[in-house]
Scaffold this active site. Structure first.
Site, PDB file in Angstrom:
ATOM      1  N   VAL A   1       0.870  -1.181   0.000  1.00  0.00           N
ATOM      2  CA  VAL A   1       0.000   0.000   0.000  1.00  0.00           C
ATOM      3  C   VAL A   1       0.907   1.232   0.000  1.00  0.00           C
ATOM      4  O   VAL A   1       2.043   1.167   0.482  1.00  0.00           O
ATOM      5  CB  VAL A   1      -0.921  -0.036   1.255  1.00  0.00           C
ATOM      6  CG1 VAL A   1      -0.120   0.009   2.546  1.00  0.00           C
ATOM      7  CG2 VAL A   1      -1.964   1.072   1.232  1.00  0.00           C
TER       8      VAL A   1
ATOM      9  N   HIS B   1       8.820  -6.924  11.814  1.00  0.00           N
ATOM     10  CA  HIS B   1      10.036  -6.117  11.864  1.00  0.00           C
ATOM     11  C   HIS B   1      11.141  -6.752  11.013  1.00  0.00           C
ATOM     12  O   HIS B   1      12.309  -6.764  11.387  1.00  0.00           O
ATOM     13  CB  HIS B   1      10.530  -5.994  13.319  1.00  0.00           C
ATOM     14  CG  HIS B   1       9.619  -5.206  14.192  1.00  0.00           C
ATOM     15  ND1 HIS B   1       9.775  -5.118  15.558  1.00  0.00           N
ATOM     16  CD2 HIS B   1       8.521  -4.459  13.900  1.00  0.00           C
ATOM     17  CE1 HIS B   1       8.820  -4.358  16.065  1.00  0.00           C
ATOM     18  NE2 HIS B   1       8.042  -3.949  15.086  1.00  0.00           N
TER      19      HIS B   1
ATOM     20  N   HIS C   1      10.574  -1.037  18.009  1.00  0.00           N
ATOM     21  CA  HIS C   1       9.734  -1.189  16.825  1.00  0.00           C
ATOM     22  C   HIS C   1      10.419  -0.398  15.706  1.00  0.00           C
ATOM     23  O   HIS C   1      10.970   0.674  15.954  1.00  0.00           O
ATOM     24  CB  HIS C   1       8.325  -0.696  17.133  1.00  0.00           C
ATOM     25  CG  HIS C   1       7.687  -1.530  18.221  1.00  0.00           C
ATOM     26  ND1 HIS C   1       6.660  -2.395  17.974  1.00  0.00           N
ATOM     27  CD2 HIS C   1       8.016  -1.667  19.523  1.00  0.00           C
ATOM     28  CE1 HIS C   1       6.360  -3.026  19.105  1.00  0.00           C
ATOM     29  NE2 HIS C   1       7.164  -2.603  20.065  1.00  0.00           N
TER      30      HIS C   1
END
Ligand SMILES: *[C@@H]1O[C@H](CO)[C@@H](O)[C@H](O)[C@H]1NC(C)=O
Ligand SMILES: *[C@@H]1O[C@H](CO)[C@@H](O)[C@H](O)[C@H]1NC(C)=O
Ligand SMILES: *[C@@H]1O[C@H](CO)[C@@H](O)[C@H](O)[C@H]1NC(C)=O
Ligand SMILES: *[C@@H]1O[C@H](CO)[C@@H](O)[C@H](O)[C@H]1NC(C)=O
Ligand SMILES: *[C@@H]1O[C@H](CO)[C@@H](O)[C@H](O)[C@H]1NC(C)=O
Length: 599
Positions: free
Chosen positions: A122, A523, A566
């Site tokens: 996307v 990740h 993150h």
């Protein structure tokens, strides 16, 4: 293209409320994705991937009106309102993700061997669908990058870019006082594209969990984002607190510049290969429209890159595109009948992710998770033969690179100012997500030799290194100790439902970890690592792919070691730095981080 016009129509329905809330999106209304017929034959830079890193680099390179930039993105714009709605964390719509799973993970329990491979397809990439966690690793994590032979890539070299990519929104004073929220404005920008805020809706019982961690010795930090990512601290989220909406690469980096005449974004096309001339100089790409990829020969279009081809396809597809283009492990390419342009074994190796075991931000040094065993664990890791648990495909150079990583990771595990486990927590009690921040195992991503155009084969190799498994079981024990603290037990009176108190021996805990581990926190990283070529690296300190000219990598593939955080905020910082490296600038020279004045 039928799909494109449908998207535009949807956008029109939504444009009034969106444009009111986000004036910066109005530019995007004027120029969104171009139509295939409008693509020019050549550009200065062709960027493969309009995800997080691709949009950062596209924005920065096109600041120069004399430079032309094309971004080719496989996904489309997602104009549904819930992309911005922060209640929709971890959006699981199938149309914004790739559809693939891992190869069986033989170290895991029988029913747990095929793992998901979450990857965004996307505009905005991972930043459009992630959980909006926005923390950074410890200084030691990034300093280890530099120590692997990458000058300028330590924490000092990256901090200006962490700053440049962000704006810190100062929390409401009353909320800050009630929860003793602390932060440090110095390590954030004042006018950067991505909004970082501290989520102001919290359960009062949060204080008890916090105290419980303190009972076990975790130390409060003013912030985790100044290099002190260990202990207890308030983590920011990539949320615009003024509108309570997601702040991501599309809103922060693309929308404000979408009307630049020198920037084109094409959606719904897949980059198949990078093309090279006789001197191994990149000349451009071959791409194919998404609605025709079932036929490997249909609708292939070539675009020329006058200066460079920039890979920003993510740690999953960047190595696959290199491999398809003849840059990768020779044995693999030969199996797939792809002519070898450069034998570069590191392409697709060194793959890392954060495995997580379930029991639900504290970043805990191993010494705190496991006070009695941590030195034993670190020493047993350091005394391993460094090649013992690596994928069988590793060459001598790659083994040498891992040996160097092993020394660095072993000493990081012994430090008190770096973490081994992350536990995000809220004040609602219950469930702990225990994330291994220093995975020692290494996985691989390889194209499918039977069909290089199918999704790549992903092998996380989760718990391939047995010390990862031991650290996971120590984390379980820590979760129990936290339940047992005065503060937590008196507030929540917790009963352990999973794995349950009957699971007590080391063997049982290991089995539980094998049966319940999730290999990924989305990740994925490391698969085109910044390291010297003689250590199995893929790109040099200026992000240039070894053995060819005119190709750089700017996404999470370049991270040689996964940081204990993150990845989102590190991806922005790396891409910002990449853009400066490509432009031949050196911001760290201009910009001392103590300086008050910032961009
Ligand atoms: C995903 O792939 C699987 C198997 O390859 C297929 O059965 C399934 O229909 C696909 N799902 C979507 C949403 O395309
Ligand atoms: C609030 O945090 C600071 C450190 O950031 C600490 O010194 C202080 O004791 C804390 N206050 C309370 C009431 O927890
Ligand atoms: C792709 O090719 C098919 C026929 O192979 C054609 O019908 C279609 O219009 C083409 N699409 C584009 C975007 O060129
Ligand atoms: C950790 O220590 C416990 C005893 O406290 C022991 O039973 C266990 O086997 C140790 N684990 C490792 C991996 O050394
Ligand atoms: C940028 O400048 C600093 C300070 O002069 C230097 O140490 C560093 O190597 C430079 N980095 C690059 C990429 O040129």
């Amino acid at each position: 293209m039928a799909k494109l016009s449908k998207v535009v129509f949807l956008w029109k329905l939504l444009s009034i409320p969106l444009a009111t809330a986000y004036p910066q999106l109005q530019n995007e209304l004027k120029q969104r994705a171009i139509k295939p017929a409008e693509v020019k034959g050549s550009y200065d830079y062709v960027i493969i991937g309009g995800g997080q890193s691709g949009l950062v680099v596209a924005n920065r390179l096109s600041e120069d009106p004399k430079v032309s930039v094309l971004v080719v993105e496989y996904g489309y714009f997602d104009d549904s309102y819930d992309v911005l709605d922060i209640q929709q964390v971890f959006r699981s719509t199938t149309h914004t993700k790739y559809n693939l799973t891992s190869v069986p993970q033989t170290q895991l329990g029988e029913r747990n061997q095929v793992q998901g491979v979450p990857a965004a397809a996307v505009v905005g990439g991972g930043s459009a669908i992630n959980g909006m966690f926005f923390n950074r690793g410890s200084a030691d994590d990034y300093d280890n990058w530099e120590k692997l032979g990458n000058p300028g890539w330590g924490f000092k070299g990256l901090l200006p870019y962490f700053i440049k990519s962000t704006t810190l929104q100062i929390p409401d004073a009353e909320f800050a006082k009630e929860f003793n929220v602390t932060w440090d404005e110095k390590v954030y920008g004042k006018n950067g594209p991505i909004q970082a805020s501290i989520y102001p809706v919290q359960y009062p019982a949060l204080k008890s969990v916090w105290t419980g961690f303190e009972e076990l010795g975790a130390e409060r930090q003013k912030t985790g984002d100044d290099g002190n990512a260990h202990g207890l601290f308030w983590a920011t989220r990539s949320i615009d607190d003024r509108t309570r909406t997601r702040s991501y690469a599309r809103t922060g980096y693309y929308a404000p510049v979408a009307d630049r005449k020198n920037l084109d974004l094409l959606t719904g096309w897949r980059a198949n290969t990078i093309t090279f001339d006789k001197n191994k100089q990149a000349t451009g790409i071959n791409m194919q429209s998404r609605d025709s990829i079932t036929d490997a020969k249909a609708n292939i279009t070539s675009i020329k890159a006058r200066k460079e081809v920039i890979l920003a396809a993510g740690a999953l597809h960047t190595p696959q595109i290199l491999q398809r283009s003849g840059v990768g492990p020779a044995t693999l390419l030969q199996k797939a009948n792809i002519p070898v342009l450069v034998d570069l074994p590191g392409v697709g190796s060194n793959m890392q992710d954060h495995p997580q075991v379930t029991m639900i931000v504290a970043l805990l040094p191993l010494s705190l998770v496991s006070p009695s065993n941590y030195t034993t664990l670190a020493k047993s890791y350091l005394s391993q033969s460094s090649s013992a648990y690596l994928p069988t495909s590793y060459t001598a150079a790659q083994k040498a690179g891992y040996a160097k990583q092993q020394q660095l990771l072993g000493s990081s595990l012994l430090r008190k100012d770096n973490s081994a486990i992350e536990i995000p927590f809220a004040g609602n009690g219950g469930y702990y997500l225990l994330m291994l921040t220093k995975p020692l195992s290494r996985g691989t991503i390889t194209l499918d030799p039977a069909n290089p155009y199918a999704e790549p084969l992903v092998d996380y190799n989760t718990f391939g290194n047995p010390v990862d498994l031991s650290i996971a079981t120590e984390a379980f024990k820590f979760g129990r100790a936290l339940h047992g603290t005065k503060a937590v037990s008196s507030t929540f009176n917790p009963v352990e439902v999973s794995p349950g108190v009957q699971v007590a021996t080391e063997k049982d805990l290991q089995r539980t970890a094998r049966d319940t581990v999730v290999s990924t926190t989305a990740h994925l990283s490391g698969t085109a690592a910044l390291m010297p070529r003689e250590l199995g690296g893929v790109v040099d300190a200026e992000l240039r792919v070894y053995g060819v000219q005119g190709v750089r990598v700017v996404d999470s593939s370049v991270m040689p070691l996964i940081p204990g955080a993150h990845l989102c905020s590190t991806v922005y910082a790396v891409a910002e730095k990449a853009a400066d490296v490509i432009r031949g600038r050196n911001l760290s020279e201009l910009w001392k981080w103590e300086e008050k004045e910032r961009i």
